[in-house]
Design a protein around this motif. Structure first.
Motif, PDB file in Angstrom:
ATOM      1  N   LYS A   2     -21.475  26.814  11.437  1.00  0.00           N
ATOM      2  CA  LYS A   2     -22.809  26.752  12.015  1.00  0.00           C
ATOM      3  C   LYS A   2     -22.995  25.364  12.608  1.00  0.00           C
ATOM      4  O   LYS A   2     -22.829  24.375  11.904  1.00  0.00           O
ATOM      5  N   LYS A   3     -23.268  25.309  13.894  1.00  0.00           N
ATOM      6  CA  LYS A   3     -23.421  24.013  14.557  1.00  0.00           C
ATOM      7  C   LYS A   3     -24.777  23.919  15.251  1.00  0.00           C
ATOM      8  O   LYS A   3     -25.221  24.852  15.922  1.00  0.00           O
ATOM      9  N   ASP A   4     -25.405  22.766  15.068  1.00  0.00           N
ATOM     10  CA  ASP A   4     -26.691  22.497  15.709  1.00  0.00           C
ATOM     11  C   ASP A   4     -26.465  21.537  16.878  1.00  0.00           C
ATOM     12  O   ASP A   4     -25.895  20.467  16.701  1.00  0.00           O
ATOM     13  N   ILE A   5     -26.921  21.952  18.031  1.00  0.00           N
ATOM     14  CA  ILE A   5     -26.658  21.187  19.250  1.00  0.00           C
ATOM     15  C   ILE A   5     -27.985  20.811  19.912  1.00  0.00           C
ATOM     16  O   ILE A   5     -28.904  21.642  19.977  1.00  0.00           O
ATOM     17  N   ARG A   6     -28.064  19.599  20.406  1.00  0.00           N
ATOM     18  CA  ARG A   6     -29.258  19.214  21.173  1.00  0.00           C
ATOM     19  C   ARG A   6     -28.833  18.615  22.506  1.00  0.00           C
ATOM     20  O   ARG A   6     -28.006  17.706  22.541  1.00  0.00           O
ATOM     21  N   VAL A   7     -29.389  19.144  23.576  1.00  0.00           N
ATOM     22  CA  VAL A   7     -29.193  18.562  24.903  1.00  0.00           C
ATOM     23  C   VAL A   7     -30.544  17.991  25.317  1.00  0.00           C
ATOM     24  O   VAL A   7     -31.550  18.702  25.290  1.00  0.00           O
ATOM     25  N   CYS A   8     -30.574  16.717  25.686  1.00  0.00           N
ATOM     26  CA  CYS A   8     -31.868  16.151  26.069  1.00  0.00           C
ATOM     27  C   CYS A   8     -31.744  15.292  27.334  1.00  0.00           C
ATOM     28  O   CYS A   8     -30.671  14.824  27.694  1.00  0.00           O
TER      29      CYS A   8
END
Lengths: 180, 393
Positions: A2-8
Motif C-alpha cells: 500500500k503506497k501513499d502518493i502526493r503530487v503537488c
C-alpha cells in the motif's frame, strides 16, 4: 503493498491530471486498487494544489493518505506546505527550477520537468514529464501501463506531444537516479 | 428530438467498461443508464460536475439539459418533466437542497417520480463549499413539511454512486415518490475504478403507465391494473384526464381540503405504499457481525474509515463488526433492533454532530449502549479516531 502518493504544485499546472493518470494506470491498466482525491484553494490558477493517490493490492477503506511514501513537488509553495506528514523514508522528486529551496537535509531526486516541457515547445506538458519521471524513479507501476493511461487521458490532438513528454520524463528520471 | 431509451447508444456515449471515474460523474452515468432524459439544475460545489457531465452527455442520447435560474426552479422543472413523461433528475448540495424542500414535498404529495442527487457539504448555510459532510441526513427525511416517506441511499464508493443512482431511479419509478442519492463532497470528489454494467445486466424499473379505459381512469388511488397502492401513471399528453395539486386531493386529483378523512386516506396511502414494503427495501452490508461485541452502524463516506478502524480492531483482538446502511431511509428498524440485542455497544460515526444516531438509538430500544461519534469541519474521521472508540477512550 500500500503506497501513499502526493503530487503537488500550483493550480493550473495539471497536478490533478497527473494524479488521475497515475491512479488510472494502477487500477485500470494494472490490477491494483487505487483512489485519487484532491485539495485545492478557491483560486482557479495559482495557489497550492495537491492530488493524492493511494495504490494498494487490497480494498482501500479510508481514502486519504496517512503519511506519504512518494512526494512529487512542482512549486516552492506546495513543497513548503505539503511535506509535514511525509514519512521518514519518503522518496521525493522536485522540479529543481521551480522548487529552488529544496535543500532540506535529505536526498531527493531533481528533475527539470518544466525546462524539458519548454524544450518540447509547450510548458503545459510539465505535469506529464513529471509523470514519466515518477514512473522511472519509483518503479511502482509498469511503464506501459502509465503510458497507456497518459494516452487515454489527454486530448487526442495532443497525444504525440504528451507521449514525447512522458518519454523524456522517463529518461530524466533515470538520469536523476544516477545523479543521486 | 424525442427521447427513446437506447441502452446501446448510452453505453457508447459512456465509453469504456472499466474507468477511473469521479464520484459525481458516476451519478451522471447511473442516471443515463437508468433512462434519465431530463436534467434541470443549478451548479453548486461540490455537485457541479453532475450538471457538467449531464450537460455534455444528455444531448448525445437525445435528452434535455436545462440550467435553471435557481434550485427552486430546478426542482419545479424536474417535476414538470416527470409529468411530461420523462425520467428526470437534478443534483445539488446543502444550500440548493434547502431551496428544493418546498417542491420536494410537492413531488411527494403529487406522487411524482424523480431523483435528487445531494453531494453534501458542510452547513448550516453556505458553510464550507468544497468540503464534504453528512449534515442533510435528517433534512432529506423531515426537511419538507407534513407527513411523507423519504427514499434515500448513501453511496460509500464511486461504483455505488453509479449503482445507487440507478437504484434511486428504480425506487422512484416503482413507488412514484422522489428518491435521493445522499452522497457527499468526499465520495463525490473521489476517483476510483468503476465497472459499467453491460446492457443485459441492467435492471431498470419503469413506472406503470395508465392503460385502463380513459373514462374509468382514477389518477390518485390504488393501481387499477395490479395489486398496489401506487397509482398507474398517466402523464400529460397521453389523453387521460389528470389534475395535479399539492393541496390535499380526492382520488380524482381535485382539491378536497376541508375533511379529515380525505387527508388521512391520501397521506396514509402515499406513506404506506412505501412502509408496507419496508422489509423488502432493506439494503445493507454486514461485516464481521456474527461474533461481534461492538458494532459500527454507518453509511456513506464514513463507512470507509469505520471499516479501516474495524480491521485495526480485529487485528488487536477486539470483536468488532460493521453494519453499513446502503438505503438509509426507510430506516432498517428491525435489523437495528436485532443487532442491538446481539452486541454490547453500537458506535455511530457521522460527519455531522449526530443525526442517524437518533433512529439507531430509537430502535436499539435500550438493548445496548449507543454512542455518537461525530466529526465536522469537512474532514472524514481518521481510522485511528474511530479505533479509539473501540478501546473506549
Amino acid at each position: 503493498m500500500k503506497k501513499d502518493i502526493r503530487v503537488c504544485g500550483f493550480g493550473g499546472q495539471g497536478v490533478i491530471l497527473s494524479g488521475f493518470i497515475i491512479g488510472k494506470a494502477a487500477s485500470v491498466f494494472m490490477d491494483y486498487h487505487a483512489v485519487q482525491s484532491q485539495s485545492y484553494g478557491p483560486e482557479a490558477r495559482g495557489g497550492a494544489a495537491r492530488s493524492e493517490i493511494i495504490i494498494s493490492d487490497e480494498k482501500i477503506g479510508y481514502p486519504r493518505p496517512i503519511g506519504v511514501d512518494y512526494l512529487v513537488a512542482m512549486s516552492q509553495e506546495s513543497f513548503d506546505t505539503y511535506r509535514d506528514d511525509i514519512r521518514d523514508d519518503a522518496v521525493i522528486i522536485v522540479d529543481s527550477d521551480l522548487v529552488k529551496k529544496h535543500d532540506i537535509g535529505r536526498p531527493l531526486y531533481k528533475v527539470q520537468a518544466q525546462k524539458i516541457a519548454e524544450e518540447l515547445g509547450n510548458k503545459i506538458v510539465t505535469n506529464i514529464v513529471m509523470v514519466g519521471a515518477f514512473t522511472s524513479i519509483f518503479g511502482l507501476l509498469k511503464t506501459e501501463a502509465v503510458k497507456e493511461s497518459v494516452i487515454d487521458s489527454v486530448p487526442k490532438r495532443f497525444t504525440e506531444l504528451n507521449i514525447k513528454a512522458f518519454e523524456r520524463g522517463l529518461e530524466a528520471g533515470k538520469n536523476a537516479v544516477k545523479e543521486l | 428530438m424525442k427521447y427513446k431509451y437506447d441502452p446501446k447508444r448510452i453505453r457508447e456515449v459512456l465509453g469504456k467498461k472499466v474507468q477511473f471515474l469521479l464520484g459525481d460523474m458516476a451519478c451522471v452515468y447511473g442516471g443515463l443508464l437508468a433512462g434519465c432524459s431530463f436534467f434541470g439544475g443549478y451548479p453548486i460545489t461540490p455537485a457541479s460536475e453532475v450538471a457538467e457531465g449531464m450537460a455534455r452527455r444528455l444531448p448525445r442520447v437525445g435528452g434535455t439539459y436545462i440550467q435553471m435560474e435557481d434550485e427552486i426552479g430546478s426542482m419545479a422543472a424536474v417535476i414538470g418533466a416527470a409529468w411530461g413523461g420523462a425520467k428526470s433528475m437534478t443534483a445539488t448540495s446543502g444550500p440548493g437542497f434547502s431551496l428544493m424542500m418546498e417542491n420536494y414535498g410537492f413531488a411527494a404529495m403529487t406522487e411524482t417520480p424523480c431523483v435528487i442527487v445531494n453531494v453534501q457539504r458542510t452547513g448550516p448555510s453556505t458553510g464550507q463549499p468544497t468540503l464534504g459532510a453528512q449534515g442533510d441526513m435528517m433534512q432529506v427525511r423531515w426537511g419538507t413539511h407534513g407527513d411523507f416517506e423519504a427514499l434515500a441511499l448513501a453511496p460509500s464508493t464511486v461504483q455505488e454512486c453509479m449503482d445507487f443512482t440507478i437504484e434511486a431511479f428504480n425506487l422512484s419509478e416503482k413507488y412514484r415518490n422522489p428518491a435521493c442519492v445522499m452522497t457527499d463532497g468526499e465520495v463525490g470528489h473521489l476517483r476510483e475504478r468503476i465497472i459499467i454494467p453491460d446492457e443485459k445486466d441492467l435492471k431498470i424499473i419503469d413506472r406503470v403507465t395508465a392503460t385502463i379505459d380513459k373514462e374509468k381512469y382514477i389518477p390518485f388511488t390504488n393501481s387499477q391494473t395490479r395489486k398496489s397502492k401506487v397509482p398507474d401513471f398517466a402523464t400529460f399528453g397521453t389523453g387521460y384526464r389528470t389534475y395535479v395539486t399539492g393541496l390535499t386531493h380526492n382520488e380524482k386529483g381535485f382539491p378536497a381540503t376541508d375533511k379529515q378523512p380525505d387527508h388521512e386516506r391520501l397521506v396514509k396511502r402515499i406513506t404506506t405504499k412505501i412502509t408496507d414494503d419496508a422489509d423488502k427495501l432493506v439494503m445493507v452490508e454486514q461485516l464481521n457481525l456474527d461474533d461481534a461485541d461492538v458494532a459500527f452502524v454507518t453509511y456513506g463516506a464514513t463507512a470507509r474509515p469505520a471499516e479501516s478502524a474495524m480491521e485495526m480492531g480485529r487485528k488487536n483482538g477486539i470483536k468488532v463488526g460493521l453494519l453499513r446502511l446502503k438505503i438509509v431511509w426507510p430506516f432498517p428498524d428491525k435489523l437495528v433492533t436485532n443487532l442491538a440485542k446481539d452486541v454490547d455497544k453500537i458506535i455511530v460515526p457521522e460527519m455531522n454532530l449526530g443525526q442517524m444516531v437518533h433512529p439507531v438509538r430509537e430502535f436499539a430500544e435500550n438493548h445496548c449502549e449507543v454512542i455518537s461519534a461525530p466529526k465536522i469541519g469537512g474532514e472524514m474521521h481518521l481510522p485511528m479516531e474511530l479505533y479509539k472508540y473501540l478501546e473506549g477512550k
